[in-house]
Motif scaffolding. Sequence first.
Motif, short mmCIF file in Angstrom:
data_model
loop_
_atom_site.label_atom_id
_atom_site.label_comp_id
_atom_site.label_asym_id
_atom_site.label_seq_id
_atom_site.Cartn_x
_atom_site.Cartn_y
_atom_site.Cartn_z
N ASN A 1 40.02 49.61 39.85
CA ASN A 1 40.49 48.23 39.78
C ASN A 1 40.31 47.59 41.16
O ASN A 1 39.91 48.26 42.11
CB ASN A 1 41.94 48.15 39.27
CG ASN A 1 42.94 48.82 40.20
OD1 ASN A 1 42.76 48.85 41.42
ND2 ASN A 1 44.01 49.35 39.62
N GLY A 2 40.63 46.31 41.25
CA GLY A 2 40.40 45.58 42.50
C GLY A 2 41.14 46.20 43.68
O GLY A 2 40.59 46.32 44.77
N GLN A 3 42.37 46.61 43.44
CA GLN A 3 43.20 47.18 44.50
C GLN A 3 42.60 48.50 45.00
O GLN A 3 42.52 48.74 46.21
CB GLN A 3 44.63 47.40 43.98
CG GLN A 3 45.66 47.55 45.08
CD GLN A 3 45.73 46.37 46.04
OE1 GLN A 3 45.97 45.24 45.63
NE2 GLN A 3 45.51 46.61 47.32
N GLU A 4 42.15 49.34 44.07
CA GLU A 4 41.55 50.64 44.45
C GLU A 4 40.25 50.43 45.24
O GLU A 4 40.01 51.09 46.24
CB GLU A 4 41.27 51.47 43.19
CG GLU A 4 42.53 52.01 42.53
CD GLU A 4 42.31 52.51 41.11
OE1 GLU A 4 43.12 53.35 40.67
OE2 GLU A 4 41.36 52.06 40.42
N GLU B 1 39.59 40.26 41.45
CA GLU B 1 40.96 40.24 40.93
C GLU B 1 41.51 41.66 40.82
O GLU B 1 40.76 42.62 40.68
CB GLU B 1 40.98 39.55 39.56
CG GLU B 1 40.68 38.08 39.67
CD GLU B 1 40.73 37.31 38.36
OE1 GLU B 1 40.64 36.07 38.42
OE2 GLU B 1 40.85 37.94 37.28
N GLU B 2 42.85 41.76 40.86
CA GLU B 2 43.52 43.07 40.84
C GLU B 2 43.10 43.93 39.66
O GLU B 2 42.90 45.13 39.80
CB GLU B 2 45.05 42.87 40.74
CG GLU B 2 45.67 42.38 42.01
CD GLU B 2 47.11 41.94 41.81
OE1 GLU B 2 47.86 42.02 42.80
OE2 GLU B 2 47.49 41.52 40.69
N GLN B 3 42.98 43.32 38.49
CA GLN B 3 42.69 44.10 37.28
C GLN B 3 41.19 44.15 36.95
O GLN B 3 40.83 44.58 35.86
CB GLN B 3 43.45 43.52 36.08
CG GLN B 3 44.96 43.60 36.20
CD GLN B 3 45.45 45.02 36.48
OE1 GLN B 3 45.02 45.98 35.84
NE2 GLN B 3 46.32 45.16 37.47
N SER B 4 40.35 43.70 37.89
CA SER B 4 38.91 43.78 37.61
C SER B 4 38.51 45.25 37.52
O SER B 4 39.25 46.13 37.97
CB SER B 4 38.11 43.05 38.68
OG SER B 4 38.47 43.51 39.96
N LYS B 5 37.36 45.51 36.92
CA LYS B 5 36.90 46.89 36.72
C LYS B 5 35.57 47.07 37.42
O LYS B 5 34.55 46.58 36.96
CB LYS B 5 36.75 47.18 35.22
CG LYS B 5 38.07 47.16 34.45
CD LYS B 5 37.83 47.46 32.98
CE LYS B 5 39.12 47.71 32.22
NZ LYS B 5 39.96 46.52 32.11
N VAL C 1 41.22 41.27 47.74
CA VAL C 1 41.70 41.41 46.37
C VAL C 1 42.65 40.25 46.11
O VAL C 1 43.38 39.82 47.00
CB VAL C 1 42.36 42.79 46.14
CG1 VAL C 1 43.61 42.98 46.94
CG2 VAL C 1 42.63 43.03 44.66
N GLU D 1 45.46 38.36 39.38
CA GLU D 1 44.77 38.11 38.11
C GLU D 1 44.64 36.60 37.85
O GLU D 1 45.61 35.86 38.02
CB GLU D 1 45.63 38.74 37.01
CG GLU D 1 44.96 39.52 35.94
CD GLU D 1 43.66 40.20 36.24
OE1 GLU D 1 42.85 40.24 35.32
OE2 GLU D 1 43.43 40.69 37.36
N HIS E 1 35.84 38.82 38.35
CA HIS E 1 36.94 39.08 37.41
C HIS E 1 36.37 39.98 36.33
O HIS E 1 35.16 40.00 36.10
CB HIS E 1 37.47 37.76 36.82
CG HIS E 1 36.59 37.16 35.78
ND1 HIS E 1 35.35 36.61 36.08
CD2 HIS E 1 36.73 37.06 34.43
CE1 HIS E 1 34.78 36.16 34.96
NE2 HIS E 1 35.59 36.43 33.95
#
Length: 264
Positions: free
Chosen positions: A173-176, A129-133, A186, A189, A109
């Motif tokens: 992000n997680g999706q990318e 998570e989707e919004q992870s960096k 993925v 959040e 995360h």
Amino acid sequence: MMMEKQFDTLKVEITGNAAWVTFNRPESLNALNLQMMTELQEVLNELKRDADLQVLVLKGEGKGFCSGGDIKAMLKMNGEEDFQHFMKVINDLSITLYTMPKITVSAIHGAAAGLGLSLALATDVVIAEEQSKLAMNFIGIGLVPDGGGHFFMQERLGSQKALHTIWRGEIMNGQEAYSLGLIDKVTAEGRVSEDTEAFVNMINNSPVKAMMESKSILRASRSSQLEQTLELEKDAQWRMRQTEDHIEGIQAFTEKRKPVFKGQ
């Protein structure tokens, strides 16, 4: 079991046949300093010897997984001897994680950057998570990935995609990261712990011995390649540290401004 021991920079929890190892320097976004890496190596060596454990999960305390190597600690390094020691610890960690005789998982995360991302990619399963960096962002300070970053990116993406991703050093992000093929799953959040627990439960009801055999067969032919890459990374890191671009990159980082690189 030794895990009764307290660590300054890690939390270790054993639940059933799974070990949950948490990076615990939240005040610095779990940046990896020498102490944290040394403690992690000690923990991994102990867990490796525990035949009852089947799964190892890495995760981060606080706002993120791991922001990478501790730049403040690196700035305090004295010359080549300190550097060589630091790199040896990094290289040992990567090899230990990659060849670990357990099913290994990274539960991400927030930020997983630089060396933090290299170590995550050394595990068998990366859930984010989707919004992870996620960022292999060494290029931003005029350096090359370490911790086997080149090797793990190449394994997961193929040589061309790995090269371009390292060159760009962008935050995904997680999706990318999932679309690119860099991570394995993925999740929504705030759901990474739940999803990782579900995965651990699934492993507990699987023929783990057969799973581990496949892992050891696939890793056997590749671990010497990883060792070779780690050596090349270490030499390249030392050379890049002498460049004007790296000095500028570090200065820009500490001054919170955009670096001006000259290819020198």
